[in-house]
Design an enzyme around this catalytic site. Structure first.
Site, PDB file in Angstrom:
ATOM      1  N   GLY A  14       0.782  -1.230   0.000  1.00  0.00           N
ATOM      2  CA  GLY A  14       0.000   0.000   0.000  1.00  0.00           C
ATOM      3  C   GLY A  14       0.811   1.276   0.000  1.00  0.00           C
ATOM      4  N   SER A  15       1.859   1.363  -0.826  1.00  0.00           N
ATOM      5  CA  SER A  15       2.652   2.590  -0.836  1.00  0.00           C
ATOM      6  C   SER A  15       1.861   3.755  -1.427  1.00  0.00           C
ATOM      7  CB  SER A  15       3.963   2.391  -1.608  1.00  0.00           C
ATOM      8  OG  SER A  15       3.730   2.183  -2.981  1.00  0.00           O
ATOM      9  N   ARG A  67     -15.627 -15.269  -9.207  1.00  0.00           N
ATOM     10  CA  ARG A  67     -15.246 -13.860  -9.213  1.00  0.00           C
ATOM     11  C   ARG A  67     -16.449 -12.978  -8.903  1.00  0.00           C
ATOM     12  NH1 ARG A  67     -10.701 -11.547 -11.416  1.00  0.00           N
ATOM     13  NH2 ARG A  67     -10.150 -13.571 -12.321  1.00  0.00           N
ATOM     14  N   MET A  92      -4.624  -6.217  -7.021  1.00  0.00           N
ATOM     15  CA  MET A  92      -4.212  -7.180  -8.035  1.00  0.00           C
ATOM     16  C   MET A  92      -5.326  -8.156  -8.398  1.00  0.00           C
ATOM     17  SD  MET A  92      -1.335  -5.868  -8.480  1.00  0.00           S
ATOM     18  CE  MET A  92      -0.656  -7.015  -9.669  1.00  0.00           C
ATOM     19  N   ARG A  93      -6.465  -7.604  -8.735  1.00  0.00           N
ATOM     20  CA  ARG A  93      -7.579  -8.400  -9.235  1.00  0.00           C
ATOM     21  C   ARG A  93      -8.160  -7.703 -10.457  1.00  0.00           C
ATOM     22  NH1 ARG A  93      -7.987 -13.356  -8.006  1.00  0.00           N
ATOM     23  NH2 ARG A  93     -10.239 -13.327  -8.248  1.00  0.00           N
ATOM     24  N   ASN A 109      -7.625   4.420 -11.165  1.00  0.00           N
ATOM     25  CA  ASN A 109      -6.488   3.532 -10.961  1.00  0.00           C
ATOM     26  C   ASN A 109      -5.220   4.281 -11.361  1.00  0.00           C
ATOM     27  OD1 ASN A 109      -5.081   0.975 -10.591  1.00  0.00           O
ATOM     28  ND2 ASN A 109      -4.920   0.891 -12.820  1.00  0.00           N
ATOM     29  N   HIS A 111      -1.531   3.506 -13.150  1.00  0.00           N
ATOM     30  CA  HIS A 111      -0.836   2.485 -13.936  1.00  0.00           C
ATOM     31  C   HIS A 111       0.588   2.944 -14.202  1.00  0.00           C
ATOM     32  CE1 HIS A 111      -0.324  -0.800 -16.768  1.00  0.00           C
ATOM     33  NE2 HIS A 111       0.186   0.063 -17.626  1.00  0.00           N
ATOM     34  N   ASP A 147      -6.717  -1.071 -18.477  1.00  0.00           N
ATOM     35  CA  ASP A 147      -5.788   0.048 -18.659  1.00  0.00           C
ATOM     36  C   ASP A 147      -6.167   0.917 -19.864  1.00  0.00           C
ATOM     37  OD1 ASP A 147      -4.317  -0.989 -16.513  1.00  0.00           O
ATOM     38  OD2 ASP A 147      -3.045  -2.188 -17.834  1.00  0.00           O
ATOM     39  N   GLU A 176       4.412   8.463  -8.839  1.00  0.00           N
ATOM     40  CA  GLU A 176       3.062   7.973  -8.543  1.00  0.00           C
ATOM     41  C   GLU A 176       2.559   8.567  -7.230  1.00  0.00           C
ATOM     42  OE1 GLU A 176       2.519   3.734  -8.711  1.00  0.00           O
ATOM     43  OE2 GLU A 176       3.986   3.526 -10.321  1.00  0.00           O
TER      44      GLU A 176
END
Length: 221
Positions: A14-15, A67, A92-93, A109, A111, A147, A176
């Site tokens: 979680g950075s 899912r 990561m899903r 998000n 990227h 993306d 980021e």
């Protein structure tokens, strides 16, 4: 204007989550981090969020047979916490169209590339392999295609001779941590909004600046 209630979705340390929490702690930030949610109960970011006084929740995707079942539990947790907006930060899903469309225009998000270049994974090594001279990161709205959503903000770093995937990744990650909170602030205070599938900005642009790599002098990054 009331502050938006924001959830951050993580899978690891979680950075980027930490940078968002730190930014939102400012009294004038137009949103509050109301929940940190992870699909991994052992994610290091959960403890970091708890230390910051942020409510946390773990919904282990491995305990769900499908899912869709996992995402329904995710959606229920977000609804129960009256979440207005979602930030994906190392989550990561791959989300299904059902979930993405349910939160359309309410989820962003970050990227690690200058989209639309280098979608997917291993972006830093691919940028080095392709021989491009600049690389960076992109904050974008989430759409069903991976993306591919409307871009809110980007940050650029040079690729220098001798760069490795690790050195380039570290330089991009530092940006980021700057650009993600800036993009969230713009969205929460209305300076960036989604209209007809495009991001519209309330402020004008300064088109006089330019970034060059390589440069005859110090790089302006």
């Amino acid at each position: 204007m009331s502050r938006r209630r924001i959830a951050i979705l993580i899978s690891g340390r979680g950075s980027n989550m930490t940078s968002l929490i730190e930014a939102a702690s400012a009294p004038d930030f137009p949103g509050e981090i109301a929940l940190v949610l992870s699909n991994r109960p052992d994610a290091g970011g959960l403890a970091r969020a708890q230390e910051a006084g942020i409510p946390t929740r773990a919904i282990d995707h491995r305990t769900h047979l499908t899912r869709e079942s996992f995402e329904q539990a995710l959606d229920q947790a977000l609804t129960e916490n009256a979440i207005d907006f979602i930030c994906l930060a190392g989550f990561m899903r791959v989300l299904t169209p059902w979930f993405v469309e349910r939160w359309a225009g309410k989820m962003i998000n970050i990227h690690p590339s200058l989209l639309p270049l280098f979608r997917g994974t291993h972006t830093h090594q691919r940028a080095i392999n392709e021989g491009v001279l600049v690389h960076g990161c992109t904050v974008h709205f989430v759409v069903p295609e991976l993306d591919a959503g409307p871009i809110v903000a980007q940050a650029v770093v040079p690729i220098i001779p001798g760069d490795t995937e690790e050195t380039l990744s570290a330089r991009v990650l530092a940006q980021e941590h700057v650009v993600y909170p800036q993009a969230l602030r713009m969205i929460c205070d209305g300076r960036a909004r989604l209209e007809n599938g495009q991001v519209v900005f309330a402020e004008g642009w300064d088109a006089s600046g330019v970034l060059r790599s390589p440069s005859s002098g110090p790089l302006p990054f």
